[in-house]
Design an enzyme around this catalytic site. Structure first.
Site, PDB file in Angstrom:
ATOM      1  N   ASP A  39       0.849  -1.191   0.000  1.00  0.00           N
ATOM      2  CA  ASP A  39       0.000   0.000   0.000  1.00  0.00           C
ATOM      3  C   ASP A  39       0.889   1.247   0.000  1.00  0.00           C
ATOM      4  O   ASP A  39       1.893   1.309   0.706  1.00  0.00           O
ATOM      5  CB  ASP A  39      -0.925  -0.007   1.225  1.00  0.00           C
ATOM      6  N   GLN A 104     -14.853   2.356   0.761  1.00  0.00           N
ATOM      7  CA  GLN A 104     -13.990   1.881  -0.325  1.00  0.00           C
ATOM      8  C   GLN A 104     -13.671   3.052  -1.237  1.00  0.00           C
ATOM      9  O   GLN A 104     -14.578   3.756  -1.692  1.00  0.00           O
ATOM     10  CB  GLN A 104     -14.715   0.784  -1.116  1.00  0.00           C
ATOM     11  N   VAL A 106     -11.019   2.839  -3.922  1.00  0.00           N
ATOM     12  CA  VAL A 106     -10.561   2.429  -5.265  1.00  0.00           C
ATOM     13  C   VAL A 106     -11.541   1.382  -5.802  1.00  0.00           C
ATOM     14  O   VAL A 106     -11.779   0.358  -5.137  1.00  0.00           O
ATOM     15  CB  VAL A 106      -9.122   1.863  -5.205  1.00  0.00           C
ATOM     16  N   HIS A 110     -10.049  -5.086  -3.613  1.00  0.00           N
ATOM     17  CA  HIS A 110      -8.737  -5.311  -3.005  1.00  0.00           C
ATOM     18  C   HIS A 110      -8.927  -5.791  -1.575  1.00  0.00           C
ATOM     19  O   HIS A 110      -9.790  -5.291  -0.853  1.00  0.00           O
ATOM     20  CB  HIS A 110      -7.855  -4.055  -3.045  1.00  0.00           C
ATOM     21  N   HIS A 112      -7.028  -5.932   1.951  1.00  0.00           N
ATOM     22  CA  HIS A 112      -5.903  -5.387   2.712  1.00  0.00           C
ATOM     23  C   HIS A 112      -5.357  -6.488   3.612  1.00  0.00           C
ATOM     24  O   HIS A 112      -6.124  -7.142   4.331  1.00  0.00           O
ATOM     25  CB  HIS A 112      -6.357  -4.241   3.631  1.00  0.00           C
TER      26      HIS A 112
HETATM   27  P1  5GP Z   1      -9.863   1.378   0.237  1.00  0.00           P
HETATM   28  O1  5GP Z   1     -10.228   2.521   1.118  1.00  0.00           O
HETATM   29  O2  5GP Z   1     -10.417   1.540  -1.173  1.00  0.00           O
HETATM   30  O3  5GP Z   1     -10.185   0.043   0.829  1.00  0.00           O
HETATM   31  O4  5GP Z   1      -8.290   1.382   0.159  1.00  0.00           O
HETATM   32  C1  5GP Z   1      -7.575   1.876  -0.918  1.00  0.00           C
HETATM   33  C2  5GP Z   1      -6.108   1.734  -0.574  1.00  0.00           C
HETATM   34  O5  5GP Z   1      -5.352   1.922  -1.750  1.00  0.00           O
HETATM   35  C3  5GP Z   1      -5.607   2.772   0.440  1.00  0.00           C
HETATM   36  O6  5GP Z   1      -5.047   2.096   1.556  1.00  0.00           O
HETATM   37  C4  5GP Z   1      -4.573   3.582  -0.345  1.00  0.00           C
HETATM   38  O7  5GP Z   1      -3.477   3.968   0.446  1.00  0.00           O
HETATM   39  C5  5GP Z   1      -4.188   2.621  -1.446  1.00  0.00           C
HETATM   40  N1  5GP Z   1      -3.756   3.267  -2.673  1.00  0.00           N
HETATM   41  C6  5GP Z   1      -4.404   4.277  -3.326  1.00  0.00           C
HETATM   42  N2  5GP Z   1      -3.741   4.593  -4.434  1.00  0.00           N
HETATM   43  C7  5GP Z   1      -2.664   3.780  -4.517  1.00  0.00           C
HETATM   44  C8  5GP Z   1      -1.604   3.642  -5.443  1.00  0.00           C
HETATM   45  O8  5GP Z   1      -1.520   4.340  -6.467  1.00  0.00           O
HETATM   46  N3  5GP Z   1      -0.677   2.683  -5.181  1.00  0.00           N
HETATM   47  C9  5GP Z   1      -0.750   1.897  -4.078  1.00  0.00           C
HETATM   48  N4  5GP Z   1       0.213   0.983  -3.914  1.00  0.00           N
HETATM   49  N5  5GP Z   1      -1.737   1.997  -3.167  1.00  0.00           N
HETATM   50  C10 5GP Z   1      -2.676   2.929  -3.396  1.00  0.00           C
END
Ligand code: 5GP
Length: 125
Positions: A39, A104, A106, A110, A112
């Site tokens: 991440d 969420q 992205v 995914h 974590h």
């Molecule tokens: P969500 O809130 O959608 O479950 O988590 C999205 C995760 O994607 C976050 O922990 C954020 O730090 C990570 N993230 C967002 N953009 C990028 C990126 O461009 N590269 C990587 N490696 N992680 C990302």
């Protein structure tokens, strides 16, 4: 901003670009079903994201539409990553955020993986 998980898959989302090698990532693991990478804003000593290769917006989308082999392969990949990271001994936490309430951000499924310390609280706001 949390996503609307009912929208169609956006092939230009960040993780789709990472899958197509259009954006870099710190790769941890890959196989035919999944890619895992660190991440970019880690929230634990180990914070790895595992994504399926297929175009699934969310956990809901994936579990409704993916083939059994994709689901099995993805689950197995998450396990492979945790063992590769040697988290199977100390333990770890898995988390999937889904849609608005899950925050969420992205729109590509995914999982974590958090590790490297103990997580005492179940949910932290
Ligand atoms: P969500 O809130 O959608 O479950 O988590 C999205 C995760 O994607 C976050 O922990 C954020 O730090 C990570 N993230 C967002 N953009 C990028 C990126 O461009 N590269 C990587 N490696 N992680 C990302």
């Amino acid at each position: 901003m949390p996503i609307d998980p009912r929208l169609p898959y956006d092939a230009n989302n960040i993780f789709a670009k990472i899958l197509r090698d259009e954006l870099p990532c710190s790769k941890v693991y890959e196989d035919e079903h999944a890619l895992a990478f660190n991440d970019i804003r880690p929230q634990a000593p180990v914070h790895v994201l595992v994504i399926p290769r297929g175009p699934y917006v969310s956990w809901d989308d994936f579990t409704a539409k993916a083939e059994d082999a994709e689901i099995a392969g993805f689950m197995r990949a998450v396990g492979n990553v945790t063992r590769q990271l040697e988290l199977d001994g100390p333990g770890y936490r898995l988390m999937v955020n889904m849609g608005r309430a899950g925050h969420q951000e992205v729109p590509h499924l995914h999982v974590h993986i958090f590790g490297g310390r103990e997580f005492f609280q179940m949910i932290v706001d």
